[in-house]
Design a protein around this motif. Structure first.
Motif, short mmCIF file in Angstrom:
data_model
loop_
_atom_site.label_atom_id
_atom_site.label_comp_id
_atom_site.label_asym_id
_atom_site.label_seq_id
_atom_site.Cartn_x
_atom_site.Cartn_y
_atom_site.Cartn_z
N THR A 175 46.72 84.97 53.85
CA THR A 175 46.36 85.35 54.84
C THR A 175 44.82 84.08 54.38
OG1 THR A 175 46.23 87.79 53.73
CG2 THR A 175 44.10 87.23 53.09
N CYS A 176 44.90 83.95 53.62
CA CYS A 176 44.28 82.39 52.53
C CYS A 176 43.68 81.80 54.31
CB CYS A 176 44.28 81.86 52.14
SG CYS A 176 43.90 82.93 50.76
N GLY A 177 44.77 81.85 55.23
CA GLY A 177 45.07 80.73 55.86
C GLY A 177 46.33 79.59 55.34
N ARG A 178 46.55 79.63 54.45
CA ARG A 178 47.67 78.40 54.48
C ARG A 178 49.11 78.93 55.40
NH1 ARG A 178 44.16 76.07 50.53
NH2 ARG A 178 42.64 77.68 50.38
N ARG A 179 49.43 77.57 55.47
CA ARG A 179 50.44 77.64 56.16
C ARG A 179 51.45 76.47 55.65
NH1 ARG A 179 48.28 81.33 57.14
NH2 ARG A 179 47.72 82.21 59.51
N ARG A 180 51.92 75.72 54.62
CA ARG A 180 52.45 74.88 53.97
C ARG A 180 52.61 75.08 52.66
NH1 ARG A 180 48.89 72.55 57.17
NH2 ARG A 180 47.35 70.91 54.79
N PRO A 181 53.42 75.70 52.45
CA PRO A 181 53.51 75.93 50.82
C PRO A 181 54.37 75.13 50.12
CG PRO A 181 54.03 78.08 51.87
CD PRO A 181 53.41 77.34 52.76
N LEU A 182 53.94 74.89 48.65
CA LEU A 182 54.79 74.31 47.76
C LEU A 182 55.88 75.35 46.69
CD1 LEU A 182 56.28 72.23 46.00
CD2 LEU A 182 54.01 71.28 44.55
N VAL A 183 56.51 75.51 46.88
CA VAL A 183 57.07 76.31 46.22
C VAL A 183 57.63 75.81 44.71
CG1 VAL A 183 58.55 77.85 45.73
CG2 VAL A 183 57.55 77.90 47.57
N ILE A 184 57.35 76.23 43.28
CA ILE A 184 57.77 75.77 42.10
C ILE A 184 58.63 76.97 41.37
CG2 ILE A 184 57.23 74.68 40.30
CD1 ILE A 184 54.76 73.87 41.44
N THR A 185 59.70 76.62 41.87
CA THR A 185 60.83 77.75 40.70
C THR A 185 61.39 77.56 38.78
OG1 THR A 185 63.20 77.58 41.60
CG2 THR A 185 61.85 78.41 43.02
N GLY A 186 61.40 78.72 38.47
CA GLY A 186 62.60 78.29 36.84
C GLY A 186 64.45 78.01 37.63
N PRO A 187 64.33 78.64 36.34
CA PRO A 187 65.47 77.98 37.41
C PRO A 187 66.15 78.29 38.28
CG PRO A 187 65.43 77.92 34.62
CD PRO A 187 64.11 78.10 35.11
N ALA A 188 67.73 78.51 39.05
CA ALA A 188 67.97 79.28 39.84
C ALA A 188 68.78 80.30 39.60
CB ALA A 188 68.72 78.11 40.99
N ARG A 189 69.42 79.77 38.30
CA ARG A 189 70.65 80.95 37.95
C ARG A 189 69.86 81.78 37.28
NH1 ARG A 189 69.27 77.23 34.08
NH2 ARG A 189 68.74 78.11 31.57
N PHE A 190 68.88 82.55 37.01
CA PHE A 190 68.81 83.45 37.04
C PHE A 190 67.93 84.76 38.31
CE2 PHE A 190 66.14 81.29 33.11
CZ PHE A 190 66.91 81.68 32.18
N GLY A 191 68.46 85.64 38.32
CA GLY A 191 68.13 86.37 39.78
C GLY A 191 67.10 86.58 39.58
N CYS A 192 65.29 86.99 38.78
CA CYS A 192 64.61 87.01 39.45
C CYS A 192 64.15 85.93 40.01
CB CYS A 192 63.90 87.38 38.36
SG CYS A 192 63.94 85.92 37.22
N VAL A 193 64.40 84.56 40.32
CA VAL A 193 63.64 83.05 40.02
C VAL A 193 64.33 83.78 42.19
CG1 VAL A 193 64.34 81.23 40.58
CG2 VAL A 193 64.05 81.98 38.78
N ARG A 194 65.39 84.18 42.16
CA ARG A 194 66.43 84.47 43.54
C ARG A 194 65.32 84.91 44.49
NH1 ARG A 194 71.01 83.96 40.24
NH2 ARG A 194 71.37 85.61 40.27
#
Length: 324
Positions: A175-194
C-alpha cells in the motif's frame, strides 16, 4: 540423604497419612500426636514436597509454567496474562525455565513427579515437546502457549495467526508503494518464522531474505550485508521488533531515511516499538491475551471442562506508525 515422609512416620510411630494430615493442618490429629510429629520433622530436618503438603486435600492449588527463558522480550506480557487469571482463581504460579539445559529439565521433571502443581502451561523449549507430551500422557493437564508453530493434536494450545500477520505486513508495504522488500527472519527451525515468511511472500516477493536470530544485532548486520551487496531494497520486514530496531539503526548510520527511503515493519509490538525513531509500524502479537486464554483453559479443565481438541486462535493485528 534427606529425610522422607516415611522416616518421619517411623520415628514418630504413626502412619504416613497421619504425617500428611499434620502437614496439612487437618483437625483429625490430636494435639499430642501432632506435636510429636512436628518435633520429629524438626529433628530430622524434613522438608516436605509440595505434593506431600497437599496430599490430603488432593490438590496443590497451583499452576506450573515451563518457559525457555525469562529474557525473551515478550515473556513478561505472557506471564502477566497467566498471573492475572491464576490470581483471580485463587491459584499460585510456579515458574520453571529450561535455560540450564538438561539440569533444568531434570529438576522440572521431579516437580512434575511430585505433583507440585495441578496443571501445566508450556512455551515449548527446543527439544522439550516430547517430554511435555509424555507428561500429558501421564495424566498431567497441559496447555501450550504456542508462538513457535508447534502443533500436535494431543496437546491443547493457544496460538496466534503468524501467517496472516506476515500477509498484513506485506499488504501494508505494498500500500505504501514498496516493491523491493528485504526480509530479515528469525531461525527457520521455528514454525512461526516459516509461517510469517510464507504469509509475506504470498503477497510481496522479497528482493532478499536474510536469516538470523531475534536480536538487534541481526537487524543491523543484515542491513549492512545487503548494502554491501548493492541490494536495491526500499522496505524491510523484520520478524520481530528488535530486528527492526537494529535495521533502522543501520539505515540511519548510512544516511537512509525511514520511511522516505526505506519503510520498515516489525513484528510483536513490544513497548519499545512506540519509542523507536521513527515509531515502528508492526504486527501486534496478542501475548498477554494468549497467556490469559491458556491459563483460563487450564483452570476450566481443573474444574471439569474437557480441554478442546483444536487450538484457540487469537489473531494478530497490524499497528500503523510512522516507519511505514
Amino acid at each position: 540423604m534427606s529425610a522422607t515422609i516415611s522416616d518421619v512416620a517411623r520415628a514418630a510411630g504413626v502412619s504416613k497419612s497421619t504425617v500428611s494430615r499434620v502437614l496439612n493442618t487437618r483437625g483429625e490429629v490430636d494435639v499430642v500426636t501432632a506435636t510429636r510429629v512436628r518435633e520429629v520433622i524438626a529433628g530430622l530436618g524434613y522438608v516436605p514436597r509440595s505434593g506431600a503438603v497437599h496430599l490430603a486435600r488432593g490438590t496443590s492449588h497451583a499452576l506450573g509454567m515451563l518457559i525457555p527463558s525469562l529474557t525473551w522480550p515478550w515473556m513478561g506480557e505472557v506471564l502477566q496474562g497467566v498471573a492475572d487469571e491464576a490470581e483471580s482463581a485463587g491459584y499460585g504460579l510456579l515458574l520453571f525455565t529450561s535455560a540450564g539445559g538438561p539440569s533444568s529439565m531434570a529438576h522440572f521433571t521431579t516437580q512434575v513427579s511430585a505433583r507440585a502443581f495441578d496443571g501445566l502451561l508450556v512455551i515449548v523449549p527446543e527439544g522439550g515437546l516430547d517430554p511435555v507430551t509424555e507428561m500429558r500422557q501421564g495424566g498431567m493437564p497441559v496447555v501450550l502457549i504456542d508462538d513457535h508453530g508447534h502443533h500436535r493434536p494431543t496437546l491443547p494450545s493457544v496460538a496466534t495467526t503468524n501467517q496472516t500477520g506476515g500477509m498484513s505486513a506485506a499488504a501494508r508495504l505494498h500500500t505504501c508503494g514498496r516493491r523491493r522488500p528485504l526480509v530479515i527472519t528469525g531461525p527457520a527451525r521455528f514454525g512461526c518464522v516459516r509461517d510469517r515468511l510464507k504469509g509475506f511472500t504470498d503477497i510481496l516477493p522479497p528482493t532478499l531474505v536474510c536469516e538470523g536470530e531475534f536480536t538487534w544485532e541481526t537487524g543491523r548486520t543484515a542491513v549492512e550485508r545487503a548494502l554491501a551487496q548493492d541490494c536495491d531494497f526500499d522496505a524491510v520486514f523484520a520478524h520481530n521488533d528488535l530486528i527492526a530496531a537494529g535495521a533502522m539503526s543501520a539505515l540511519r548510520a548510512v544516511g537512509r531515511s525511514v520511511p522516505d527511503d526505506v519503510a520498515v515493519v516489525g513484528f510483536d509490538d513490544l513497548p519499545m516499538a512506540r519509542h523507536t525513531e521513527p515509531p515502528l509500524t508492526t504486527v501486534r502479537q496478542p501475548m498477554r491475551a494468549m497467556g490469559s486464554a491458556a491459563a483460563g483453559m487450564l483452570l476450566a479443565r481443573l474444574r471439569g471442562t474437557p480441554l478442546p481438541d483444536e487450538p484457540q486462535i487469537i489473531p494478530t493485528e497490524l499497528v500503523v506508525r510512522e516507519s511505514a
